[in-house]
Design a protein around this motif. Sequence first.
Motif, PDB file in Angstrom:
ATOM      1  N   SER A  75      39.063  15.646  65.068  1.00 16.84           N
ATOM      2  CA  SER A  75      40.354  15.455  65.731  1.00 16.84           C
ATOM      3  C   SER A  75      41.460  16.248  65.041  1.00 16.84           C
ATOM      4  O   SER A  75      42.316  16.842  65.703  1.00 16.84           O
ATOM      5  N   ARG A  76      41.435  16.291  63.724  1.00 14.36           N
ATOM      6  CA  ARG A  76      42.501  17.011  63.020  1.00 14.36           C
ATOM      7  C   ARG A  76      42.329  18.527  63.125  1.00 14.36           C
ATOM      8  O   ARG A  76      43.305  19.260  63.266  1.00 14.36           O
ATOM      9  N   VAL A  77      41.091  19.007  63.058  1.00 16.21           N
ATOM     10  CA  VAL A  77      40.850  20.444  63.206  1.00 16.21           C
ATOM     11  C   VAL A  77      41.270  20.909  64.599  1.00 16.21           C
ATOM     12  O   VAL A  77      41.892  21.964  64.758  1.00 16.21           O
ATOM     13  N   LEU A  78      40.946  20.130  65.609  1.00 15.59           N
ATOM     14  CA  LEU A  78      41.333  20.495  66.985  1.00 15.59           C
ATOM     15  C   LEU A  78      42.847  20.573  67.136  1.00 15.59           C
ATOM     16  O   LEU A  78      43.356  21.351  67.949  1.00 15.59           O
ATOM     17  N   ASN A  79      43.565  19.792  66.325  1.00 14.20           N
ATOM     18  CA  ASN A  79      45.029  19.820  66.372  1.00 14.20           C
ATOM     19  C   ASN A  79      45.625  20.717  65.293  1.00 14.20           C
ATOM     20  O   ASN A  79      46.838  20.696  65.065  1.00 14.20           O
ATOM     21  N   SER A  80      44.759  21.510  64.624  1.00 15.84           N
ATOM     22  CA  SER A  80      45.187  22.426  63.547  1.00 15.84           C
ATOM     23  C   SER A  80      45.988  21.701  62.465  1.00 15.84           C
ATOM     24  O   SER A  80      46.970  22.220  61.933  1.00 15.84           O
ATOM     25  N   GLN A  81      45.525  20.489  62.135  1.00 14.20           N
ATOM     26  CA  GLN A  81      46.163  19.696  61.089  1.00 14.20           C
ATOM     27  C   GLN A  81      45.304  19.697  59.833  1.00 14.20           C
ATOM     28  O   GLN A  81      44.102  19.917  59.881  1.00 14.20           O
ATOM     29  N   LYS A  82      45.935  19.431  58.695  1.00 15.71           N
ATOM     30  CA  LYS A  82      45.226  19.374  57.431  1.00 15.71           C
ATOM     31  C   LYS A  82      44.158  18.284  57.462  1.00 15.71           C
ATOM     32  O   LYS A  82      44.367  17.197  58.002  1.00 15.71           O
ATOM     33  N   VAL A  83      42.999  18.590  56.862  1.00 14.05           N
ATOM     34  CA  VAL A  83      41.886  17.640  56.785  1.00 14.05           C
ATOM     35  C   VAL A  83      41.781  17.143  55.348  1.00 14.05           C
ATOM     36  O   VAL A  83      41.502  17.920  54.439  1.00 14.05           O
ATOM     37  N   PRO A  84      42.005  15.836  55.116  1.00 16.84           N
ATOM     38  CA  PRO A  84      41.927  15.324  53.748  1.00 16.84           C
ATOM     39  C   PRO A  84      40.485  15.175  53.287  1.00 16.84           C
ATOM     40  O   PRO A  84      39.635  14.660  54.007  1.00 16.84           O
ATOM     41  N   VAL A  85      40.207  15.652  52.077  1.00 15.14           N
ATOM     42  CA  VAL A  85      38.884  15.508  51.475  1.00 15.14           C
ATOM     43  C   VAL A  85      39.069  14.857  50.118  1.00 15.14           C
ATOM     44  O   VAL A  85      39.786  15.370  49.261  1.00 15.14           O
ATOM     45  N   TYR A  86      38.414  13.718  49.910  1.00 13.42           N
ATOM     46  CA  TYR A  86      38.559  12.992  48.656  1.00 13.42           C
ATOM     47  C   TYR A  86      37.974  13.770  47.475  1.00 13.42           C
ATOM     48  O   TYR A  86      36.877  14.342  47.568  1.00 13.42           O
ATOM     49  N   GLY A  87      38.712  13.774  46.361  1.00 12.20           N
ATOM     50  CA  GLY A  87      38.219  14.365  45.114  1.00 12.20           C
ATOM     51  C   GLY A  87      37.846  15.814  45.272  1.00 12.20           C
ATOM     52  O   GLY A  87      38.613  16.628  45.785  1.00 12.20           O
ATOM     53  N   ASP A  88      36.616  16.165  44.831  1.00 11.32           N
ATOM     54  CA  ASP A  88      36.155  17.550  44.954  1.00 11.32           C
ATOM     55  C   ASP A  88      35.265  17.757  46.181  1.00 11.32           C
ATOM     56  O   ASP A  88      34.746  18.854  46.401  1.00 11.32           O
ATOM     57  N   GLY A  89      35.051  16.682  46.960  1.00  8.13           N
ATOM     58  CA  GLY A  89      34.258  16.800  48.190  1.00  8.13           C
ATOM     59  C   GLY A  89      32.756  16.850  47.960  1.00  8.13           C
ATOM     60  O   GLY A  89      31.994  17.091  48.899  1.00  8.13           O
ATOM     61  N   LYS A  90      32.296  16.603  46.726  1.00  8.05           N
ATOM     62  CA  LYS A  90      30.868  16.750  46.420  1.00  8.05           C
ATOM     63  C   LYS A  90      30.055  15.467  46.613  1.00  8.05           C
ATOM     64  O   LYS A  90      28.845  15.461  46.382  1.00  8.05           O
ATOM     65  N   ASN A  91      30.714  14.389  47.007  1.00  8.49           N
ATOM     66  CA  ASN A  91      29.984  13.158  47.289  1.00  8.49           C
ATOM     67  C   ASN A  91      29.017  13.384  48.447  1.00  8.49           C
ATOM     68  O   ASN A  91      29.377  14.013  49.446  1.00  8.49           O
ATOM     69  N   ILE A  92      27.793  12.871  48.312  1.00 11.04           N
ATOM     70  CA  ILE A  92      26.724  13.147  49.275  1.00 11.04           C
ATOM     71  C   ILE A  92      26.419  11.909  50.118  1.00 11.04           C
ATOM     72  O   ILE A  92      26.312  10.799  49.590  1.00 11.04           O
ATOM     73  N   ARG A  93      26.266  12.124  51.421  1.00 14.87           N
ATOM     74  CA  ARG A  93      25.864  11.059  52.335  1.00 14.87           C
ATOM     75  C   ARG A  93      24.682  11.543  53.182  1.00 14.87           C
ATOM     76  O   ARG A  93      24.540  12.739  53.458  1.00 14.87           O
ATOM     77  N   ASP A  94      23.859  10.579  53.593  1.00 20.14           N
ATOM     78  CA  ASP A  94      22.739  10.846  54.498  1.00 20.14           C
ATOM     79  C   ASP A  94      23.208  10.478  55.900  1.00 20.14           C
ATOM     80  O   ASP A  94      23.595   9.340  56.148  1.00 20.14           O
TER      81      ASP A  94
END
Length: 340
Positions: free
Chosen positions: A201-220
């Motif tokens: 939703s934020r990319v489609l609106n050309s808005q900043k996308v928040p990423v926690y910390g360094d973004g290296k947390n892994i999810r399945d």
Amino acid sequence: MARKKVLVTGGAGFIGGNFVQYMVEKYPEYDIYNLDLLTYAGDLSKHRDIEKEDNYFFVKADIADQETISALFQKEQFDNVVHFAAESHVDRSITDPGIFVQTNVVGTQILLEASKRAGVSKFVHVSTDEVYGELDFNPTTFFTEETPLQPNSPYSASKASSDLLVRAYHETYGLPTNITRCSNNYGPFHFPEKLIPLTISRVLNSQKVPVYGDGKNIRDWLHVHDHCEAIDLVMHEGKIGEVYNVGGHNERTNLEVVKTIIRALNKSEDLIEFVTDRLGHDKRYAIDPTKLERLGWRPQYTFETGIAQTIQWYLDNNEWWEQIISGEYQKYFERQYALK
């Protein structure tokens, strides 16, 4: 012969909502009851296509309202309960843990007691891999059904508590139960406070996308339609008293997920903004679903096919999420992420 009655709690939410649609369409011979309180993340517009079906029923109620729940079970005599209803956003649990205890713990106990008294044939409790805590970055380590519960957030602690209540009602009272623990879901109708729909939703609106910390947390990542098929299988074929892990074998760092979406939408990675890390942010989740696979389940979606389908769904259904991200949700977003 009486029709089978299946109660789905939290059926106006993301996973529960997809499951309600799946069940109404797959089992016209079952009566599917959708019970939901319609809190901020509950939305009935997703069910417009099934509202007219003879086997779909909606009940607005709070699972923590003992009097209402008891009366409902006495009246309807449900055969199965599939329990999704829960407060589920980790960030909100850090801000206000009390509501998570009330809904996820007290509400689950009230449902279990009503199910016990009504003689429900099976109670399927839908939980999360977050109850296991976190894994290190060793790619050969996975959560199994025997992994000890070590929750790290108020949300996962409340879910672990409800898991233990389900176990206790089986061990003490003989209530027929199963517990499923899934990895991160994604797909249609995902509420836009979670990572993937938030990013889309934020990319489609050309808005900043928040990423926690360094973004290296892994999810399945697990497509919600694969999850629905897994729960269906456990409800019908799962061995009473057993736990089944549901994972997609699609591990990605949060940053990789965000960059995949940005590339798919032909936008710049300059939209990424790293923000202060979440308190108690688990490093990695990864599930070994071998036990469920032995029961006959396999995920149909790879992450590549699933994320492409999901992005297209958000492009095709912009009216749905645009009305959600306005108003109160926008105020919450600004408080939570404090973007510049």
